[in-house]
Write a protein that holds these residues in place. Sequence first.
Motif, PDB file in Angstrom:
ATOM      1  N   ARG A  88       0.726  -9.076  21.755  1.00 35.88           N
ATOM      2  CA  ARG A  88       1.746  -9.549  21.101  1.00 35.88           C
ATOM      3  C   ARG A  88       1.974  -8.957  19.810  1.00 35.88           C
ATOM      4  O   ARG A  88       1.051  -9.079  19.152  1.00 35.88           O
ATOM      5  CB  ARG A  88       1.810 -11.183  21.225  1.00 35.88           C
ATOM      6  CG  ARG A  88       3.299 -11.594  20.499  1.00 35.88           C
ATOM      7  CD  ARG A  88       2.862 -13.119  20.455  1.00 35.88           C
ATOM      8  NE  ARG A  88       3.939 -13.878  19.413  1.00 35.88           N
ATOM      9  CZ  ARG A  88       3.686 -13.895  18.039  1.00 35.88           C
ATOM     10  NH1 ARG A  88       2.487 -13.485  17.480  1.00 35.88           N
ATOM     11  NH2 ARG A  88       4.641 -14.481  17.511  1.00 35.88           N
ATOM     12  N   VAL A  89       3.020  -8.354  19.680  1.00 38.12           N
ATOM     13  CA  VAL A  89       3.257  -7.766  18.236  1.00 38.12           C
ATOM     14  C   VAL A  89       4.532  -8.318  17.512  1.00 38.12           C
ATOM     15  O   VAL A  89       5.516  -8.266  18.056  1.00 38.12           O
ATOM     16  CB  VAL A  89       3.471  -6.341  18.270  1.00 38.12           C
ATOM     17  CG1 VAL A  89       3.798  -5.740  16.964  1.00 38.12           C
ATOM     18  CG2 VAL A  89       2.324  -5.579  18.839  1.00 38.12           C
ATOM     19  N   ALA A  90       4.417  -8.949  16.368  1.00 33.76           N
ATOM     20  CA  ALA A  90       5.534  -9.472  15.684  1.00 33.76           C
ATOM     21  C   ALA A  90       5.364  -9.156  14.083  1.00 33.76           C
ATOM     22  O   ALA A  90       4.862  -9.841  13.451  1.00 33.76           O
ATOM     23  CB  ALA A  90       5.488 -10.996  15.743  1.00 33.76           C
ATOM     24  N   VAL A  91       6.125  -7.971  13.910  1.00 31.48           N
ATOM     25  CA  VAL A  91       6.016  -7.763  12.445  1.00 31.48           C
ATOM     26  C   VAL A  91       7.606  -7.263  11.907  1.00 31.48           C
ATOM     27  O   VAL A  91       8.313  -7.233  12.815  1.00 31.48           O
ATOM     28  CB  VAL A  91       5.177  -6.075  12.315  1.00 31.48           C
ATOM     29  CG1 VAL A  91       3.848  -6.458  12.797  1.00 31.48           C
ATOM     30  CG2 VAL A  91       5.849  -5.246  13.096  1.00 31.48           C
ATOM     31  N   PRO A  92       7.702  -7.303  10.579  1.00 30.37           N
ATOM     32  CA  PRO A  92       8.946  -7.186   9.915  1.00 30.37           C
ATOM     33  C   PRO A  92       9.520  -5.950  10.232  1.00 30.37           C
ATOM     34  O   PRO A  92       8.724  -5.045  10.638  1.00 30.37           O
ATOM     35  CB  PRO A  92       8.591  -7.360   8.619  1.00 30.37           C
ATOM     36  CG  PRO A  92       7.410  -8.191   8.453  1.00 30.37           C
ATOM     37  CD  PRO A  92       6.752  -7.701   9.661  1.00 30.37           C
ATOM     38  N   SER A 131       0.633  -9.867  13.937  1.00 33.35           N
ATOM     39  CA  SER A 131       1.721 -10.492  13.001  1.00 33.35           C
ATOM     40  C   SER A 131       1.856  -9.877  11.705  1.00 33.35           C
ATOM     41  O   SER A 131       0.657  -9.519  11.170  1.00 33.35           O
ATOM     42  CB  SER A 131       1.583 -11.978  12.957  1.00 33.35           C
ATOM     43  OG  SER A 131       0.449 -12.191  12.224  1.00 33.35           O
ATOM     44  N   GLY A 132       2.766  -9.869  11.253  1.00 34.80           N
ATOM     45  CA  GLY A 132       3.114  -9.523   9.882  1.00 34.80           C
ATOM     46  C   GLY A 132       4.191 -10.314   8.885  1.00 34.80           C
ATOM     47  O   GLY A 132       4.937 -10.704   9.579  1.00 34.80           O
ATOM     48  N   ALA A 133       3.811  -9.922   7.831  1.00 36.83           N
ATOM     49  CA  ALA A 133       4.800 -10.647   6.717  1.00 36.83           C
ATOM     50  C   ALA A 133       5.055  -9.822   5.448  1.00 36.83           C
ATOM     51  O   ALA A 133       3.961  -9.167   4.932  1.00 36.83           O
ATOM     52  CB  ALA A 133       4.574 -12.223   6.480  1.00 36.83           C
ATOM     53  N   LEU A 134       6.147  -9.852   5.228  1.00 34.96           N
ATOM     54  CA  LEU A 134       6.212  -9.272   3.609  1.00 34.96           C
ATOM     55  C   LEU A 134       5.970 -10.237   2.530  1.00 34.96           C
ATOM     56  O   LEU A 134       6.288 -11.251   2.475  1.00 34.96           O
ATOM     57  CB  LEU A 134       7.815  -9.082   3.299  1.00 34.96           C
ATOM     58  CG  LEU A 134       8.408  -7.938   4.202  1.00 34.96           C
ATOM     59  CD1 LEU A 134       9.696  -7.789   3.740  1.00 34.96           C
ATOM     60  CD2 LEU A 134       7.590  -6.694   3.900  1.00 34.96           C
ATOM     61  N   VAL A 135       4.912  -9.673   1.798  1.00 33.64           N
ATOM     62  CA  VAL A 135       4.346 -10.391   0.420  1.00 33.64           C
ATOM     63  C   VAL A 135       4.680  -9.696  -0.759  1.00 33.64           C
ATOM     64  O   VAL A 135       4.244  -8.814  -1.012  1.00 33.64           O
ATOM     65  CB  VAL A 135       2.789 -10.844   0.611  1.00 33.64           C
ATOM     66  CG1 VAL A 135       2.503 -11.601  -0.339  1.00 33.64           C
ATOM     67  CG2 VAL A 135       2.430 -11.235   1.963  1.00 33.64           C
ATOM     68  N   GLU A 136       5.666 -10.210  -1.466  1.00 33.51           N
ATOM     69  CA  GLU A 136       6.270  -9.539  -2.450  1.00 33.51           C
ATOM     70  C   GLU A 136       6.775  -8.005  -2.109  1.00 33.51           C
ATOM     71  O   GLU A 136       7.497  -7.921  -1.288  1.00 33.51           O
ATOM     72  CB  GLU A 136       5.482  -9.590  -3.701  1.00 33.51           C
ATOM     73  CG  GLU A 136       5.129 -10.954  -4.128  1.00 33.51           C
ATOM     74  CD  GLU A 136       4.073 -10.908  -5.345  1.00 33.51           C
ATOM     75  OE1 GLU A 136       4.045  -9.971  -6.144  1.00 33.51           O
ATOM     76  OE2 GLU A 136       3.723 -12.104  -5.810  1.00 33.51           O
ATOM     77  N   ASP A 137       5.833  -6.987  -2.609  1.00 34.52           N
ATOM     78  CA  ASP A 137       6.324  -5.549  -2.189  1.00 34.52           C
ATOM     79  C   ASP A 137       5.232  -5.039  -1.303  1.00 34.52           C
ATOM     80  O   ASP A 137       5.604  -3.678  -1.016  1.00 34.52           O
ATOM     81  CB  ASP A 137       6.231  -4.682  -3.401  1.00 34.52           C
ATOM     82  CG  ASP A 137       7.427  -4.942  -4.384  1.00 34.52           C
ATOM     83  OD1 ASP A 137       8.488  -5.529  -4.148  1.00 34.52           O
ATOM     84  OD2 ASP A 137       7.291  -4.737  -5.932  1.00 34.52           O
TER      85      ASP A 137
END
Length: 173
Positions: A88-92, A131-137
């Motif tokens: 499973r891949v869930a990235v921005p 999984s992935g998330a944006l953390v600031e830049d």
Amino acid sequence: ELLAGEMSHRVKNLLALAAGLTNITPRSTDTKEEMAKQLTQRLTALGRAHELVRPLPDGQGEAALLGDLFTVLLAPYDDVGAFAGRIRVAVPRMGLGEKSATSLALVIHELATNSLKYGALSNDKGLLDISGALVEDDIEIVWSEHGGADARSPQSMEGYGSKLLQRTISGQL
């Protein structure tokens, strides 16, 4: 002349990368057949990553989409018999530059190979969740494996894969 110079530079870089992988791959294999297979897989993964680099609309440069990179590189691992549907891949939705895409391709391939050998993909019950998330830049990516073989702590972080990951992540990403 400018185009020929750029092509020459890129070809030299690719050949240097191929030579480097050829020199270090034997360190993590026991037979010439294993070496050939691993080297071919690594070079193929880099080729797939390179195919994803394309111009973005409105002159935004060249990039591969992060999710596409994971999907293309992990597809062979998700297709093998009982593995189907276990990744499973869930990235921005975001673009990566060519250098980042190539470096990240090496990291993804190394982690997927380890998962297949020792982790969640080593049996028919494991699940690989990315999984992935944006953390600031920055982007924070979490690689999580569940239901794999019992993990043991490595004796040291001196193996080829550990060194490759460390150098690539800290030096290029």
